[in-house]
Structure formats: structure tokens, C-alpha cells
Design a protein around this motif. Sequence first.
Motif, PDB file in Angstrom:
ATOM      1  N   ASN A 151       0.821  -1.217   0.000  1.00  0.00           N
ATOM      2  CA  ASN A 151       0.000   0.000   0.000  1.00  0.00           C
ATOM      3  C   ASN A 151       0.852   1.262   0.000  1.00  0.00           C
ATOM      4  O   ASN A 151       0.620   2.179  -0.782  1.00  0.00           O
ATOM      5  CB  ASN A 151      -0.932   0.002   1.223  1.00  0.00           C
ATOM      6  N   ILE A 161      -3.075   8.031   3.527  1.00  0.00           N
ATOM      7  CA  ILE A 161      -3.125   6.570   3.410  1.00  0.00           C
ATOM      8  C   ILE A 161      -3.618   5.958   4.719  1.00  0.00           C
ATOM      9  O   ILE A 161      -4.446   5.052   4.726  1.00  0.00           O
ATOM     10  CB  ILE A 161      -1.726   6.031   3.022  1.00  0.00           C
ATOM     11  N   GLU A 162      -3.142   6.508   5.814  1.00  0.00           N
ATOM     12  CA  GLU A 162      -3.571   6.022   7.115  1.00  0.00           C
ATOM     13  C   GLU A 162      -5.074   6.252   7.320  1.00  0.00           C
ATOM     14  O   GLU A 162      -5.790   5.404   7.850  1.00  0.00           O
ATOM     15  CB  GLU A 162      -2.774   6.742   8.203  1.00  0.00           C
ATOM     16  N   TYR A 168      -6.996   3.772   5.398  1.00  0.00           N
ATOM     17  CA  TYR A 168      -6.886   2.471   6.054  1.00  0.00           C
ATOM     18  C   TYR A 168      -7.851   2.368   7.227  1.00  0.00           C
ATOM     19  O   TYR A 168      -8.553   1.371   7.395  1.00  0.00           O
ATOM     20  CB  TYR A 168      -5.441   2.288   6.534  1.00  0.00           C
ATOM     21  N   ILE A 196      -8.949   1.213   2.078  1.00  0.00           N
ATOM     22  CA  ILE A 196      -7.849   0.365   1.594  1.00  0.00           C
ATOM     23  C   ILE A 196      -7.530  -0.688   2.662  1.00  0.00           C
ATOM     24  O   ILE A 196      -7.891  -0.547   3.816  1.00  0.00           O
ATOM     25  CB  ILE A 196      -6.561   1.149   1.246  1.00  0.00           C
TER      26      ILE A 196
END
Lengths: 155, 469
Positions: free
Chosen positions: B445, B460-461, B464, B469
Motif C-alpha cells: 500500500n 493513506i492512514e 486504512y 484500503i
Amino acid sequence: MTEIVWCKKCDTVNYLDPYNFWNFKGHVRCAECGTTYYVHLINGFYYEGPREEKSDKYIMPLYADKPYDGYSYYLPGTPERTRPFVCLPSERPPTGKPFYVKFSIRGKPTRGWAPQPPSSGLAGSMGFKWDIKKLSPEVWKEYQEKLKRGEVREW
Amino acid sequence: MQERIKKEMKVSEFPGPEELELEKMPFEEYCRKVFDPKKTFEKPEALKGIRWLSCTMYIFTPHSAANLAELGAEVIKIEAPRMGDPMRHTSPFNEAYLYPLHDTRPMTGTGLGFAGANTNEYYITLDYHRPEAREIMYNLVRMSDGLTECYRPGTFHKWGISYKYLMEVNPRFIYVWGGGFGYGPKVFGGSYDILGQAQGGLASITGFHESFGGYPVKHSNWVIDWYSGTMITVGILAALHWRRKTGLGTMIEFSQVQMASLALGYGMPLYGRFGVVRQRWGNWDTQLCVHGIIMCGKSDYPDHPNPQMREEARYVMVSAFQDEDFAELCRVIGRPDLLQKYKTHKERVKAEAQVEIYRALEQWAADKTRTQVVEILTNAGLLAFPVLNDREVYESPHYRERGTLRWIEDPLFGDVLCQHGFSVGLLSETPRRVRWEWRPVGADNVKIYHELLGYPLKQIEEWYNKALI
């Protein structure tokens, strides 16, 4: 295909999953009342039993339900009643304990056991190297002993 | 150099480039040198520079992308968050796993059923059916050459990520829809390998006829999945060549079940000409006799604890269809009467003749082991070979020396034996290779979203935590 133990004492159907009971000789305990039964299955079919027989060594069924009680049930993994189902390979002969592979047939480590230490990467990310010495020191130690004994082959 | 030539040098002794040296070698030696398995990783990769997205599941469509990855393409597999491809959760008898599946699921692994279909890929997660995922998907498409998906017809269209949308984002994009049935009357049907073998007509001609106690048989492995995946790759390579010439992308529609029809061979033209429906003919051949598999009476491993070794190691492939070979075979098995009766191939290829000939062969082999049968026939100059099982294939030096069966030390999962990746079409300059079998769900990722697409780590966190994701 699965065989069952229908405990007439408490009218509970105990399901013997094929993974652990495919070829099995031993005792199984009723999830409801705790009565133990002797069973012997060969290729998924009863060869002997089930017959009531006391034993301290037993394994629990995977799932159980009570058809005369509106199908109340015990899901897999109910403590002291059913075994958890976590897709684990079974010990041979089956005892209900998981059997993990740590080494390939040529003796090198293969990551076939759980639990594995988490990667602790962001968003599930992982590096490209499994540092066995750091992450699985006990397997690393076992591997070193295998090397010394000459049990690791190239093919 | 001039001086050296003057000293009566023969042309064959001229020093020259490696190619000249290779030309002097005997063919076997030449092959061993140019296909040397030890040099695989020193050589370049043919598809380096191609980036492919794989929104696939099971074997059929994933394999098409794995083919590209084994040839050097950068393939990004996009899976469902936390869960991954359902194929990860299938394993022979639910027992052969490599752990972990994902960092949040340390007790779950990926089953060996997943092996070979997703080699060398990078693994990211994205719930692309959610509207907020669409822009992320478009960004991936902008940076990629193509995509393979396997969803039911119109699913990607509904989610705004079908070819119609993606060609606007990237006109050079190549899009593969690996539908079960493809478009047509059965458009809404999903498919499986066994369904393909049944629907495509292949199962009807596989196995022995009912009069021999047989019935339609599916192959033990998912051959149509593997076959279809490879044929998709052929389509992709053609589309890439077309794009090089025209600059334009392509949509490839691929029907899995139709692959089974392709394997029918002469069955269709035969029906078209005579109206004859082909029947099953088991281990024998309709066009060649003797050219089949026979059973021997004794096992090669009578005391082996594994029943597959003890009971099954007693089949032999025998071929003796030329007149001289058949004559020799009849002599060896002590049945000159068969030669008198069926002198020509035309006579012995008939069904009744084959029934009699194969029965005679099995009667002869009834008191022999597989090895004895092979030895006797081979010594008589006939072609015979034992039907090998996995273990015997593993022990065979043929595969080992060619490097088509190899141990790889997977960087994450350790020692894995693999027969794929190296085996299909040895390429002297750009060999296929396996760098890793697979990686855990979402393992890349950060590499893809952050390093390739440039999204900040905080973003991105956040994705998540929202399970996007």
C-alpha cells in the motif's frame, strides 16, 4: 460429508467435521452435557461407535445444535463446548491440536505456522524480507540444529 | 591479430564473439548454456516497463496478469481490504497455508491454492466499488498500461471504472474483461472451471465411456482456468503490439467457458460434416493405436505407507502404432495372433480392435510392475513411460536440470517449491522468473499509494482506518 454424534441424553447433535475426524479413533465430548463417546471413523465413515464411554482424553465437536429445541446451537469456538475453527491443519492422528509445518521437505524454513508476528507496517504494508532470526527466533534455533545434523538438503 | 591468422589458423579456431563460440557447440551443450537456470536472474526481463493492474480473483484472470509479471511487467494486484482474493482462503483440504494473510489477521494465512496465479505482483487494497475510491482508481489507470478484471458484466461500468470511462482517462489503456460466459445469452452467469468444462463440451469427451464404467470427467486441476489465463495474456501481448503501432488502447472480452470449446479439437468440424457426436475414449486414442495408458498388476511401491504411491504407481503410457512397432509389441507380449488379425493401422485403430488390443496388453502386464513393463518395452525399442506422480516429477532430473521445477526462497514466506514461472517457454535472452510467490494483503500500500502516486502517508492512514484500503 460429515458424521455426527447424536447424544440421546440431551438430544444434541454434535457435528464431527471431516478435517479432524476423517480418520479418527478416540473420544469426543458432547457439547451440551459433556458425555464422552468413543468413535472410530475411517475415510469419513463410522467403523465403530459412537458408543458412550468414559474418557479423560477427548476432543470437542466443531459445532452442535439441538433440533428439538428450535435448533439452538453452539457455534465453533464456544469455550468448553466446541473447538474453534481457524483453518488450522490437524495433528496426525487427529487430536484437535493444530499441526504446523516449519520446514519444507528439504529442511529449509517455510512460514507455515500461526500466529506470525505482525508486520507493524503502515496500512498493512510489509517489507521484502522475512528476518527469521529476529521474528521467529525459536524456529531459527531449530533450523541451526538441523543444519548441524545435516538434515538440510539442496533438493 | 593479423599475425595470428597468418600462423595457419583454421576458421573454426578464430577468436570471436560468444555467438560464434556457441555455434561450434553440439546442440545439447548449446541449449544448456543459453538456457542455464543459474543465469536466469542475470538476464533482462522482456516486459520491463509495462505496468498492469489486476482486479482479479481465483485462477483464471489472475493467471493472465501473473504471466506478465513473470515476464517482467510491474503488476499491481488490487484486493478487497483485510480479506484479499477469495482464492487466498482456499487450500488443499484446508491445511496448507503460509502466514500471515494480513497484519491484522495473524492466525490466518494464504492457502497454497493461490500459488502460481499471482507471482511477482505488488499487493494493494482498495474497495473500488465505493465512490470515493474512483479518483484513486483513475490515478492508478493514468500511470498504467492496462487492467484485467473478472467481475460480472457491467459491474465495473456501474462503479464508473469500465473501459468506457477508463479510455477517457487514458486512451492508450488496454482493458480485459474476463467474463465467465462473456456477452451473449448467458451473460449474467458466473463461471467456474468445472462449469466451463461442462458447458464448453470438454467434460463430455473426457474419461472412459459408460460401457467401460466411466462417465464425464473433469480434470483434477483447474485446467480451463490456467488455459484461459494464458490465452488472455496472448490477447494482451497482441493489444500491446497494436498500441505500439496505433497508439490506441483495446478492450479484450474473454469468455472462460469458450476455452473448453477450443479444446474440443476436431469434434466440432466432425459434427459439422457428419452430424456425429464425438464420444469419450478415455486413455486411448481415436486416431492412433497403440497409443494409450495401461494398468499393470503390481505396484512399484507395494509397502509404501502413502496409498497414492502404494496403489497408484502402476500405470504406463505405451505407444506402438507404426506397423513395425506393433509387430514388436505383439512379439513381446506373446500375442502374434493380434498381429495377424490387425496387420494395418487402419484395422487396429477401430474401436473393437482397440478394446481387444488394450485388454491383451493389460493381461500381459497383470503380473508385472510398472517398472518391469517400461523396462521390457523400452528394451524392445518401443516407447513406454511410467505415469509419474508429483513426487516422481520432483525426483526426476529432467525438470531439475532444466530449471523448470525449482525451489525458491521466497523473501517473505521461505522455502517454496514451484513448477510455474520458469516452465512455459524458455527464453534464452529474457527468461521468465519467480521472484516471490505472493505477498500479504495490502503489503505494498505505501509503496504504490505513497511512492508511486504521491499520496501523503497521513491520507493513506486515513483510508486504512476507514477500510477504503
